[in-house]
Design a protein around this motif. Structure first.
Motif: not given
Lengths: 86, 86
Positions: A30, A79, A81, A83, B32-34, B78-82
């Motif tokens: 990412n 940005q 975030s 979880e 996170a989330g990689n 880890i779940q990532v949102s953008v």
């Protein structure tokens, strides 16, 4: 750095890293929300050969300092975030 | 891989990368989330010397294959949102 120019340039990154900076393939990280310093250092390390990767070494070789600054500005402006798992 | 063991081991990563995988310092990426493949490849590249960084080369030298698999499992879970810039 010019975020809009970076967004345009980032189309060449999108197949693996997403225009949204979320990886689309297993061997790509990412990029979303990473710091400009980190992103530009990695691109320059690929460009110089200090860091190596089959795709990135080729791609970074074609980037100017301005391209790198702009692409880093785009991805760092996203940005993020998170979880955590239960 | 054992996510809970990875979470415990990740305390040694947290000062720079966060236990939540969000970077706390300018020269460290978000983790996170990689993907597990990407994360474990990078840790093994630091351990072997193929990839170099003042802190990571030292830290990775002390990690076993299991440590690497477990830490990669933690951060990848880890779940990532953008949210993109306007």
């Amino acid at each position: 750095a010019d975020i809009n120019a970076g967004k345009t340039k980032a189309k060449m990154c999108a197949a693996c890293h997403g225009l949204d900076g979320l990886s689309k393939v297993a061997d790509a990280p990412n990029l979303a929300g990473n710091g400009e310093l980190y992103l530009s250092r990695q691109l320059k390390a690929f460009r110089s050969g200090e860091r190596k990767h089959p795709q990135m070494s080729v791609i970074a070789a074609g980037l100017s300092d301005d391209d790198i600054a702009n692409v880093a500005a785009w991805y760092s402006a996203i940005q993020v975030s998170v979880e955590l798992p239960q």
